[in-house]
Motif scaffolding. Sequence first.
Motif, PDB file in Angstrom:
ATOM      1  N   GLN A 354       0.803  -1.216   0.000  1.00 50.01           N
ATOM      2  CA  GLN A 354       0.000   0.000   0.000  1.00 50.01           C
ATOM      3  C   GLN A 354       0.841   1.274   0.000  1.00 50.01           C
ATOM      4  O   GLN A 354       0.316   2.347   0.298  1.00 50.01           O
ATOM      5  CB  GLN A 354      -0.925   0.013   1.228  1.00 50.01           C
ATOM      6  CG  GLN A 354      -1.855  -1.177   1.312  1.00 50.01           C
ATOM      7  CD  GLN A 354      -2.859  -1.231   0.178  1.00 50.01           C
ATOM      8  OE1 GLN A 354      -3.268  -0.185  -0.326  1.00 50.01           O
ATOM      9  NE2 GLN A 354      -3.242  -2.420  -0.236  1.00 50.01           N
ATOM     10  N   ALA A 355       2.107   1.182  -0.304  1.00 48.81           N
ATOM     11  CA  ALA A 355       2.975   2.363  -0.312  1.00 48.81           C
ATOM     12  C   ALA A 355       4.106   2.135  -1.301  1.00 48.81           C
ATOM     13  O   ALA A 355       4.381   0.999  -1.722  1.00 48.81           O
ATOM     14  CB  ALA A 355       3.533   2.653   1.079  1.00 48.81           C
ATOM     15  N   THR A 356       4.756   3.226  -1.663  1.00 45.50           N
ATOM     16  CA  THR A 356       5.925   3.138  -2.541  1.00 45.50           C
ATOM     17  C   THR A 356       7.094   2.519  -1.784  1.00 45.50           C
ATOM     18  O   THR A 356       7.359   2.888  -0.634  1.00 45.50           O
ATOM     19  CB  THR A 356       6.310   4.535  -3.048  1.00 45.50           C
ATOM     20  OG1 THR A 356       5.174   5.131  -3.678  1.00 45.50           O
ATOM     21  CG2 THR A 356       7.459   4.452  -4.036  1.00 45.50           C
ATOM     22  N   VAL A 357       7.769   1.594  -2.403  1.00 43.95           N
ATOM     23  CA  VAL A 357       8.878   0.903  -1.745  1.00 43.95           C
ATOM     24  C   VAL A 357      10.045   1.866  -1.572  1.00 43.95           C
ATOM     25  O   VAL A 357      10.587   2.373  -2.566  1.00 43.95           O
ATOM     26  CB  VAL A 357       9.316  -0.327  -2.562  1.00 43.95           C
ATOM     27  CG1 VAL A 357      10.503  -1.013  -1.897  1.00 43.95           C
ATOM     28  CG2 VAL A 357       8.157  -1.297  -2.721  1.00 43.95           C
ATOM     29  N   PRO A 358      10.448   2.172  -0.334  1.00 38.24           N
ATOM     30  CA  PRO A 358      11.573   3.092  -0.135  1.00 38.24           C
ATOM     31  C   PRO A 358      12.904   2.407  -0.425  1.00 38.24           C
ATOM     32  O   PRO A 358      13.035   1.190  -0.320  1.00 38.24           O
ATOM     33  CB  PRO A 358      11.456   3.473   1.343  1.00 38.24           C
ATOM     34  CG  PRO A 358      10.802   2.284   1.975  1.00 38.24           C
ATOM     35  CD  PRO A 358       9.871   1.719   0.940  1.00 38.24           C
ATOM     36  N   ILE A 359      13.878   3.208  -0.779  1.00 35.84           N
ATOM     37  CA  ILE A 359      15.217   2.681  -1.067  1.00 35.84           C
ATOM     38  C   ILE A 359      15.998   2.650   0.243  1.00 35.84           C
ATOM     39  O   ILE A 359      16.649   3.619   0.636  1.00 35.84           O
ATOM     40  CB  ILE A 359      15.917   3.540  -2.132  1.00 35.84           C
ATOM     41  CG1 ILE A 359      15.083   3.571  -3.406  1.00 35.84           C
ATOM     42  CG2 ILE A 359      17.317   3.005  -2.425  1.00 35.84           C
ATOM     43  CD1 ILE A 359      15.626   4.476  -4.488  1.00 35.84           C
TER      44      ILE A 359
END
Length: 384
Positions: A354-359
């Motif tokens: 449900q969210a953008t995958v952080p680096i």
Amino acid sequence: MAASELIQDSDDALPHVEANVSLMNPQTPSHAPRVANGNPTRPISPPMAPSEGHNSRKTQERSRFSVLLQQSQLIHSLSSGLRRHCDYVKITVPDERANRLPTEWWKTGVAFLYALFNLVFTTVVITIVHERVPDKTVNPPLPDKFFDYVDRMSWAFTVTEVNGLILVGLWFVQWLFFKHKSIVGRRCFFLIGTLYMYRCVTMYITTLPVPGKHMVCAPKLYNDSTGKIWRILQLISGGGLSMTGSHLMCGDFMYSGHTVMLTLSYLFIKEYSPSWMWWYRWICWLLSFSGVVCILVGHEHYSIDVVIAYFVTTRMFWWYHSMAATQVLREAPNNFLSRTWWNPIFNFLERNVQATVPIVFSWPVSLPSSCRQRYRMVEGGRDE
């Protein structure tokens, strides 16, 4: 006597008024004082002394504080009694419900099996297509504009495979240190499996002649099923690379599998690396670009094979990540990307993301508890 009678008569003429007045000072006289004209004045409470008001305020604050103290003591005694005489039922909420980026390794395993199946199926299709490749003495290579201007260099295709191995190795190490490796892994496996499945279709429906007379193709086996199985196993064991001597079959031209791996490895490296590592991205881009160019320099594929491979790989990667990174796009009723045949598979893999995958990077293997405890002791000693 006359004066007193006048005063008495004036008192009788006044109307009778009853009033209840609460006085702060109990020593105030009950009768109101009279004035010279015979009209009584209203009882007025004397002003309170400043010290008396301050004392009463202090008394109220003390009483309030004592009430609060009694309440806190009562709550403390009740809680201590409950701790001693009651058994608590601990209700734990699963972390995945609150976590917007759940690991779900079992989905990654399903995606890996999907990719593995399509890679093995590709070797089967290559073995089948090899039997249908026209003889190069009868059907010469098709005209290609790149081949007209650039002569073949025998060492070029080796550079392609070396660059591909370097890029795949770099991406594998980067993936191991990535924090959300399960999510990224299933994306990578799904794209590899889908791209090689497309390649099986294009290879099977249209069989192109060899792009150069320099190519050495293994003899055809026709109805020898056992020999075909051994060729499939040999191709799998060698990773489908020419430098390992495992790929001696022809026909797998449309489209280029080497271009797929070079392009896809670079796209994942770029997408999941921090922006400050621009030098790392540029090195990977040079490896990918030079590897693709060397495919054509070695005359191992037609130019159309490389162009279609690049086009299909980049579009698949961008379509998938556009839907994965934009939550609104997934739920939009007029989203045309959701009309793809693989949209149900996408929903299965990305439903709980449900969210953008952080680096973010972390150690692939967690340290033992004893090592972590010693590390904390050392850090605590440094802080002191």
